[in-house]
Design a protein around this motif. Structure first.
Motif, mmCIF file in Angstrom:
data_model
loop_
_atom_site.group_PDB
_atom_site.id
_atom_site.type_symbol
_atom_site.label_atom_id
_atom_site.label_comp_id
_atom_site.label_asym_id
_atom_site.label_seq_id
_atom_site.Cartn_x
_atom_site.Cartn_y
_atom_site.Cartn_z
ATOM 1 N N ARG A 21 37.285 44.045 24.181
ATOM 2 C CA ARG A 21 36.855 42.655 24.021
ATOM 3 C C ARG A 21 35.811 42.515 22.917
ATOM 4 N N GLN A 48 44.537 51.361 32.228
ATOM 5 C CA GLN A 48 43.918 50.334 31.400
ATOM 6 C C GLN A 48 43.071 50.965 30.293
ATOM 7 N N HIS A 79 41.542 37.523 32.241
ATOM 8 C CA HIS A 79 42.069 38.834 32.647
ATOM 9 C C HIS A 79 43.488 38.622 33.170
ATOM 10 N N SER A 124 41.868 32.857 35.941
ATOM 11 C CA SER A 124 41.893 34.208 36.499
ATOM 12 C C SER A 124 41.508 34.194 37.973
ATOM 13 N N GLN A 139 45.831 43.879 33.720
ATOM 14 C CA GLN A 139 44.599 44.459 33.174
ATOM 15 C C GLN A 139 43.372 43.945 33.924
ATOM 16 N N PHE A 140 43.600 43.366 35.110
ATOM 17 C CA PHE A 140 42.534 42.705 35.865
ATOM 18 C C PHE A 140 41.759 43.762 36.654
#
Length: 702
Positions: free
Chosen positions: A242, A195, A612, A574, A616-617
């Protein structure tokens, strides 16, 4: 196991003495404040030998406890466990700082080697039968009746933790659980590194001046600086984090570039490259499901929630779905307003995810006369930091004084001494690392380098807040968005939870609470940002120094629940996907297909994506802490909304001193010494319900 352990231990002393003489990571923390990390002395190359020595030390210490010839007691078993492994705890704290903030290719290789070793030492501790027998003996002993409430709680937590990690499993299951834990540790590291690689290596290049259309000056300046730092042949660069992508999606007038930026961001870990996380996360899910069954649970979600307030997955689903429907309806209403603006501009396209933030801003401006660009000049990061300190002083009687003689791990980091305003007693250190950089994971977080305790002498806590604000032009203030300001206060709430801790034992200290309760102190602190007391004093225009006009403050308050549908849907989607993933008994899935089908069944608005996406969580695949636990943000926010009404409805406002004293006494200072099901009603006078949450989000109450 016993023979292997003995072999390791008798082979260690020479290495231990040798390494200790040459490896600064093995030295005790020295200096003021009970000792601090000597960051200027550490090197990545030192971690491997330091960790080996520290692990051997801890294993030796717990083996001594496990084989004591004297009968088990609180002091010789439980308190002794609290004293064990201090060197390893210190090295692990430094290791985690490097992992999150200074992750270089050199460190990545070290991280991949070392992370499974932390899992191995935990396996050996939790599966040490003699040690568990002593803990269980204390747990079931007559001595329990004579212990203080905090000591009883400590014994219970130790016993439950050991049982939860397989202390009662059969030998064959224990062996397999240990193998799974070790394999998971390596997979967590791989997921995180993948990631981070996509965040570091992928970006949106701004090639012409037209590509900057609509961007506020500070965002444009940051993009230009980023391009120079990366040595790009482009005018600007929007990094794949982000803190860079979301402002670009909010302000860029270039719909084509918004789409590109959006796709780069939501595709992290899901690209056709070496950093694709899909196979890795499926392995993680399979191993978790297998481990849960070996521990006697139907699913990993059942195991994960066994030590939380919620206890059962269905309770979390009931809460999430009760909020989901009104949130989706609100999104439908908001999108209809956006489509009117699209039509008024002479366009006919339907709102897509890369349009949502952009047109939400237009609706906010039209409906409430609140423009993010009108607010942002008043939101200077440093002034808001001062505002946080002021709130901490008003609510918790804390004082912050910057100190310059404490080593830091990067030039961006600054340190403050935190003390009680009345007594002058120093309660801890607060490190602040505000800026984004290569090798630092995205987002914002709080970390405890050392937990507060006093059972073995006064030990003050050391905590940090880490953010990813974008540096602008040299000498100019860092202006941040309202959402970023809320995040700043949120993470500072976690730090205050650590700094206000007033307990005896480190295992129960600070933020070491059930996972679905730990977000409550941070979420309630967000409420103070919007108060006139903070905005009038600390929301000062970066050019004129004038406070934010009351008219604007009032308009911000009127628009406080605007876009709650979006933020609720983004987050709860999510959380629902997280829970459904971990309710699978056989997680043989295609992540993309599972994600799509789950969201379709929920009638997910197509204009929004999960906060998310699965590949990519990081919350749920970089470790177990939030796995089947992302719901905790909503669970804690329900408590937070209810607690806020103790001030605003039952009290005299958010600065009510008496309510603040109760909040400190029963929430911020007690750590995990009291079950939250008991401590929260002591603060509030009753159990929390979801009614306050629905009111706070302007959703209808059923």
């Amino acid at each position: 196991m016993r023979n292997l352990l003995f072999t390791v231990l008798i082979a260690v002393p020479m290495m231990n003495l040798d390494a200790q003489n040459t490896n600064p990571l093995l030295n005790d923390w020295k200096g003021k404040y009970g000792g601090v990390p000597a960051f200027s002395e550490y090197k990545v190359s030192q971690f491997r030998s330091a960790v080996d020595v520290a692990i051997a030390d801890k294993l030796r210490e717990i083996d001594v406890i496990a084989t004591l010839p004297t009968p088990p007691s609180f002091e010789n078993t439980i308190a002794a466990m609290e004293r064990s492994g201090k060197r390893l705890s210190h090295i692990k704290a430094i290791f985690d700082i490097y992992s999150s903030n200074l992750n270089t290719p050199e460190f990545e290789a070290v991280e991949a080697d070392i992370t499974p070793k932390f899992s191995e030492v935990n396996n050996q501790m939790y599966q040490n039968k003699k040690l568990f027998d002593r803990i269980a003996a204390v747990y079931k002993s007559a001595e329990m009746k004579k212990l203080t409430p905090e000591q009883k709680r400590l014994v219970t937590v130790y016993y439950q933790n050991f049982v939860r990690e397989g202390a009662l499993a059969d030998p064959k299951s224990k062996t397999r659980i240990a193998e799974i834990n070790k394999e998971l540790a390596g997979l967590f590291t791989k997921f995180s590194q993948n990631q981070l690689a996509d965040e570091n290596n992928l970006y949106l290049a701004l090639q012409t001046e037209a590509d900057f259309d609509g961007l506020p000056k500070e965002l444009a300046d940051a993009a230009r600086s980023e391009a120079k730092e990366r040595h790009l042949q482009a005018l600007g660069c929007i990094a794949n984090t982000r803190s860079s992508i979301e402002p670009f999606l909010t302000f860029s007038n270039r719909r084509d570039l918004r789409e590109q930026a959006f796709r780069i961001f939501v595709s992290r870990g899901d690209n056709d490259n070496a950093n694709n996380n899909n196979a890795t996360l499926v392995k993680i899910l399979k191993l978790r499901a297998e481990k849960a069954k070996l521990l006697g649970f139907k699913t990993f979600a059942d195991w994960s929630l066994s030590n939380t307030m919620a206890q059962k997955p269905q309770r979390t689903l009931d809460l999430m779905l009760s909020v989901w429907e009104p949130a989706v309806l609100k999104v439908r209403e908001d999108v209809a307003e956006m489509q009117k603006i699209v039509a008024a501009e002479g366009n006919s396209f339907a709102i897509e995810p890369w349009d949502y933030r952009y047109y939400a801003e237009k609706v906010r401006k039209s409906k409430y006369d609140v423009d993010a660009n009108q607010i942002k000049p008043y939101l200077q990061m440093e002034k808001l930091r001062e505002g946080m300190f002021w709130v901490a002083g008003e609510i918790f009687n804390l004082n912050f004084k910057q100190v310059y003689d404490v080593p830091v791990f990067h030039p961006d980091v600054r340190v403050w001494e935190v003390s009680n305003k009345t007594t002058g007693k120093v309660v801890g250190l607060w490190y602040f690392d505000p800026y984004a950089r290569k090798g630092k994971r995205s987002g914002a977080w709080m970390t405890a380098y050392r937990e507060q305790s006093r059972f073995d002498g006064e030990v003050m806590t050391i905590v940090s807040n880490n953010c990813n604000f974008i540096k602008g032009a040299e000498g100019e203030p860092i202006l941040i968005s309202w959402d970023d300001a809320s995040t700043l206060f949120h993470e500072f709430g976690h730090a205050l939870h650590g700094l206000c801790s007033n307990v005896n034992y480190p295992l129960l200290s600070g933020t070491n609470t059930p996972r679905d309760y730990v977000e409550f102190p941070s979420q309630i602190l967000e409420r103070w940002l919007a108060t006139p007391e903070v905005l009038n004093r600390f929301a000062l225009h970066y050019q004129t120094g004038a406070p934010m006009p009351m008219d604007l403050v009032n308009r911000i308050e009127a628009a406080a629940t605007f876009n709650e549908g979006f933020s609720t849907v983004e987050t709860i989607s999510s959380a629902l996907v997280d829970m459904q993933l971990h309710l699978l008994e056989n997680p043989e899935i295609d992540p993309k297909d599972f994600e799509a089908k789950t969201l379709y069944s929920l009638h997910m608005p197509h204009e929004i994506v999960m906060r998310h996406r699965i590949p990519q969580f990081g919350h749920i695949f970089s470790g177990d802490d939030y796995a089947a636990g992302y719901y905790g943000y909503l669970w804690a926010d329900a408590i937070s909304a209810d607690a806020t009404e103790a001030f605003t409805v039952d009290g005299k406002g958010l600065y009510d001193k008496e309510v603040a004293k109760r909040l400190l006494k029963h929430v911020f200072s007690v750590g995990n010494t009291v079950d939250p099901e008991v401590s929260y009603p002591l603060f509030r006078g009753k159990k929390s319900t979801t009614d306050a949450l629905m009111r706070a989000r302007n959703f209808p109450i059923k």
